[in-house]
Motif scaffolding. Structure first.
Motif, PDB file in Angstrom:
ATOM      1  N   PHE A   3      15.389 -14.632 -31.927  1.00  0.00           N
ATOM      2  CA  PHE A   3      14.460 -15.462 -31.203  1.00  0.00           C
ATOM      3  C   PHE A   3      15.185 -15.840 -29.875  1.00  0.00           C
ATOM      4  CE2 PHE A   3      13.637 -15.749 -35.626  1.00  0.00           C
ATOM      5  CZ  PHE A   3      12.132 -15.602 -35.568  1.00  0.00           C
ATOM      6  N   LEU A   4      14.357 -15.912 -28.800  1.00  0.00           N
ATOM      7  CA  LEU A   4      15.015 -16.395 -27.333  1.00  0.00           C
ATOM      8  C   LEU A   4      13.938 -17.646 -26.909  1.00  0.00           C
ATOM      9  CD1 LEU A   4      15.262 -12.992 -25.802  1.00  0.00           C
ATOM     10  CD2 LEU A   4      17.117 -14.248 -26.857  1.00  0.00           C
ATOM     11  N   ASP A   5      14.671 -18.374 -26.343  1.00  0.00           N
ATOM     12  CA  ASP A   5      14.184 -19.457 -25.476  1.00  0.00           C
ATOM     13  C   ASP A   5      13.968 -19.444 -24.202  1.00  0.00           C
ATOM     14  OD1 ASP A   5      13.259 -22.010 -24.342  1.00  0.00           O
ATOM     15  OD2 ASP A   5      14.172 -23.110 -25.653  1.00  0.00           O
ATOM     16  N   ALA A   6      12.895 -18.694 -23.619  1.00  0.00           N
ATOM     17  CA  ALA A   6      12.902 -18.332 -22.259  1.00  0.00           C
ATOM     18  C   ALA A   6      13.271 -19.343 -21.074  1.00  0.00           C
ATOM     19  CB  ALA A   6      11.665 -17.653 -21.873  1.00  0.00           C
ATOM     20  N   GLY A   7      12.800 -20.539 -21.461  1.00  0.00           N
ATOM     21  CA  GLY A   7      12.960 -21.827 -20.635  1.00  0.00           C
ATOM     22  C   GLY A   7      14.501 -22.273 -20.565  1.00  0.00           C
ATOM     23  N   GLU A   8      15.129 -21.859 -21.492  1.00  0.00           N
ATOM     24  CA  GLU A   8      16.609 -22.209 -21.704  1.00  0.00           C
ATOM     25  C   GLU A   8      17.595 -21.019 -20.889  1.00  0.00           C
ATOM     26  OE1 GLU A   8      18.031 -25.147 -22.446  1.00  0.00           O
ATOM     27  OE2 GLU A   8      15.900 -25.812 -22.594  1.00  0.00           O
ATOM     28  N   PHE A   9      17.207 -19.934 -20.709  1.00  0.00           N
ATOM     29  CA  PHE A   9      17.827 -18.729 -20.257  1.00  0.00           C
ATOM     30  C   PHE A   9      18.245 -18.750 -18.625  1.00  0.00           C
ATOM     31  CE2 PHE A   9      17.881 -14.316 -18.139  1.00  0.00           C
ATOM     32  CZ  PHE A   9      19.044 -13.874 -18.849  1.00  0.00           C
ATOM     33  N   THR A  10      19.616 -18.568 -18.753  1.00  0.00           N
ATOM     34  CA  THR A  10      20.193 -18.443 -17.068  1.00  0.00           C
ATOM     35  C   THR A  10      20.977 -17.312 -17.137  1.00  0.00           C
ATOM     36  OG1 THR A  10      21.652 -19.948 -17.354  1.00  0.00           O
ATOM     37  CG2 THR A  10      19.964 -20.772 -16.483  1.00  0.00           C
ATOM     38  N   ALA A  11      21.137 -16.565 -15.826  1.00  0.00           N
ATOM     39  CA  ALA A  11      21.931 -15.435 -15.848  1.00  0.00           C
ATOM     40  C   ALA A  11      22.996 -15.895 -14.755  1.00  0.00           C
ATOM     41  CB  ALA A  11      21.218 -14.167 -15.299  1.00  0.00           C
ATOM     42  N   ASP A  12      24.122 -15.075 -14.914  1.00  0.00           N
ATOM     43  CA  ASP A  12      25.338 -15.413 -13.860  1.00  0.00           C
ATOM     44  C   ASP A  12      24.881 -15.157 -12.416  1.00  0.00           C
ATOM     45  OD1 ASP A  12      25.337 -12.690 -14.251  1.00  0.00           O
ATOM     46  OD2 ASP A  12      27.463 -12.741 -14.592  1.00  0.00           O
ATOM     47  N   ARG A  13      23.886 -14.379 -12.248  1.00  0.00           N
ATOM     48  CA  ARG A  13      23.474 -13.888 -10.959  1.00  0.00           C
ATOM     49  C   ARG A  13      22.049 -13.930 -10.646  1.00  0.00           C
ATOM     50  NH1 ARG A  13      21.996  -8.500 -11.715  1.00  0.00           N
ATOM     51  NH2 ARG A  13      22.766  -7.726 -13.543  1.00  0.00           N
ATOM     52  N   PRO A  14      21.450 -13.906  -9.526  1.00  0.00           N
ATOM     53  CA  PRO A  14      20.020 -13.663  -9.459  1.00  0.00           C
ATOM     54  C   PRO A  14      19.400 -12.461 -10.007  1.00  0.00           C
ATOM     55  CG  PRO A  14      20.767 -14.561  -7.391  1.00  0.00           C
ATOM     56  CD  PRO A  14      21.976 -14.045  -8.288  1.00  0.00           C
ATOM     57  N   TRP A  15      18.384 -12.448 -10.528  1.00  0.00           N
ATOM     58  CA  TRP A  15      17.853 -10.987 -11.261  1.00  0.00           C
ATOM     59  C   TRP A  15      18.615 -10.778 -12.791  1.00  0.00           C
ATOM     60  CZ3 TRP A  15      12.970 -10.605 -10.981  1.00  0.00           C
ATOM     61  CH2 TRP A  15      12.215 -11.334  -9.842  1.00  0.00           C
ATOM     62  N   HIS A  31      14.181 -11.828 -17.456  1.00  0.00           N
ATOM     63  CA  HIS A  31      15.114 -12.057 -16.233  1.00  0.00           C
ATOM     64  C   HIS A  31      15.008 -13.681 -15.886  1.00  0.00           C
ATOM     65  CE1 HIS A  31      15.589  -7.901 -14.666  1.00  0.00           C
ATOM     66  NE2 HIS A  31      14.397  -7.825 -15.401  1.00  0.00           N
ATOM     67  N   TRP A  32      16.121 -14.044 -15.036  1.00  0.00           N
ATOM     68  CA  TRP A  32      16.251 -15.313 -14.467  1.00  0.00           C
ATOM     69  C   TRP A  32      16.523 -14.974 -12.964  1.00  0.00           C
ATOM     70  CZ3 TRP A  32      20.060 -17.171 -11.631  1.00  0.00           C
ATOM     71  CH2 TRP A  32      20.018 -18.606 -11.009  1.00  0.00           C
ATOM     72  N   THR A  33      16.174 -15.945 -11.910  1.00  0.00           N
ATOM     73  CA  THR A  33      16.308 -15.809 -10.499  1.00  0.00           C
ATOM     74  C   THR A  33      16.080 -16.990  -9.860  1.00  0.00           C
ATOM     75  OG1 THR A  33      16.192 -14.148  -8.457  1.00  0.00           O
ATOM     76  CG2 THR A  33      14.137 -14.611 -10.028  1.00  0.00           C
ATOM     77  N   ASP A  34      17.014 -17.027  -8.879  1.00  0.00           N
ATOM     78  CA  ASP A  34      16.489 -18.025  -7.882  1.00  0.00           C
ATOM     79  C   ASP A  34      16.558 -17.649  -6.674  1.00  0.00           C
ATOM     80  OD1 ASP A  34      19.312 -17.767  -7.409  1.00  0.00           O
ATOM     81  OD2 ASP A  34      19.956 -19.893  -7.587  1.00  0.00           O
ATOM     82  N   ARG A  35      16.401 -16.152  -6.196  1.00  0.00           N
ATOM     83  CA  ARG A  35      16.430 -15.595  -5.124  1.00  0.00           C
ATOM     84  C   ARG A  35      15.569 -14.383  -5.324  1.00  0.00           C
ATOM     85  NH1 ARG A  35      22.648 -15.789  -4.551  1.00  0.00           N
ATOM     86  NH2 ARG A  35      22.600 -18.032  -3.729  1.00  0.00           N
ATOM     87  N   PRO A  36      15.041 -14.125  -4.061  1.00  0.00           N
ATOM     88  CA  PRO A  36      13.979 -12.973  -3.863  1.00  0.00           C
ATOM     89  C   PRO A  36      14.735 -11.624  -4.167  1.00  0.00           C
ATOM     90  CG  PRO A  36      13.664 -14.250  -1.847  1.00  0.00           C
ATOM     91  CD  PRO A  36      15.225 -14.642  -2.636  1.00  0.00           C
ATOM     92  N   TYR A  37      13.700 -10.833  -4.864  1.00  0.00           N
ATOM     93  CA  TYR A  37      14.176  -9.446  -5.068  1.00  0.00           C
ATOM     94  C   TYR A  37      14.206  -8.627  -3.712  1.00  0.00           C
ATOM     95  CZ  TYR A  37      15.127  -5.590  -7.997  1.00  0.00           C
ATOM     96  OH  TYR A  37      15.510  -4.190  -8.647  1.00  0.00           O
ATOM     97  N   ILE A  38      14.210  -7.312  -3.894  1.00  0.00           N
ATOM     98  CA  ILE A  38      14.150  -6.569  -2.609  1.00  0.00           C
ATOM     99  C   ILE A  38      12.807  -5.837  -2.466  1.00  0.00           C
ATOM    100  CG2 ILE A  38      16.651  -6.098  -2.380  1.00  0.00           C
ATOM    101  CD1 ILE A  38      15.883  -3.455  -3.506  1.00  0.00           C
ATOM    102  N   TRP A  39      12.190  -5.685  -1.167  1.00  0.00           N
ATOM    103  CA  TRP A  39      10.895  -4.849  -1.280  1.00  0.00           C
ATOM    104  C   TRP A  39      11.166  -3.567  -2.100  1.00  0.00           C
ATOM    105  CZ3 TRP A  39       6.081  -5.935  -0.053  1.00  0.00           C
ATOM    106  CH2 TRP A  39       5.779  -7.029   0.711  1.00  0.00           C
ATOM    107  N   HIS A  40      10.190  -3.174  -2.591  1.00  0.00           N
ATOM    108  CA  HIS A  40      10.452  -2.063  -3.381  1.00  0.00           C
ATOM    109  C   HIS A  40       8.984  -1.268  -3.726  1.00  0.00           C
ATOM    110  CE1 HIS A  40      10.302  -4.536  -6.777  1.00  0.00           C
ATOM    111  NE2 HIS A  40       9.946  -3.550  -7.504  1.00  0.00           N
ATOM    112  N   VAL A  41       8.813  -0.035  -4.091  1.00  0.00           N
ATOM    113  CA  VAL A  41       7.812   0.708  -4.258  1.00  0.00           C
ATOM    114  C   VAL A  41       7.885   1.513  -5.829  1.00  0.00           C
ATOM    115  CG1 VAL A  41       6.315   2.785  -3.943  1.00  0.00           C
ATOM    116  CG2 VAL A  41       7.462   1.463  -1.862  1.00  0.00           C
TER     117      VAL A  41
END
Length: 103
Positions: A3-15, A31-41
């Protein structure tokens, strides 16, 4: 069972992510993030579900940049060849299902 609580999850780096499981050749990650990813295809299909926060999904359609805001419960399906970048507003937790090894 796990079981995971998504609302409590954080990571040590963006994405940063926690791998939930693999189903055949697909990965399911939170995933957790506070920064944009990169443009990708996309090199494979991707299901992108906002669980917490908001994400402005920037994408190009016929050479024109567009933006769709995704809020909790909203889903984005990107197909092979779709060019996009996700911008969290201001941070987000996202469930991503995609082919193993995709960017």
């Amino acid at each position: 069972m796990r079981f995971l609580d998504a609302g409590e999850f954080t990571a040590d780096r963006p994405w940063g992510a926690v791998d939930i499981t693999e189903i055949d050749t697909a990965t399911v990650r939170l995933h957790w993030t506070d920064r944009p990813y990169i443009w990708h295809v996309n090199d494979g299909p991707e299901v992108f579900v906002v669980l917490d926060g908001a994400v402005d999904m920037h994408y190009r359609e016929q050479g024109e940049e567009r933006v769709q805001r995704l809020t909790p419960g909203q889903i984005c399906f990107a197909e092979v060849g779709d060019e996009h970048v996700a911008h969290p507003v201001p941070e987000a937790r996202i469930l991503v299902i995609e082919r193993k090894g995709s960017i």
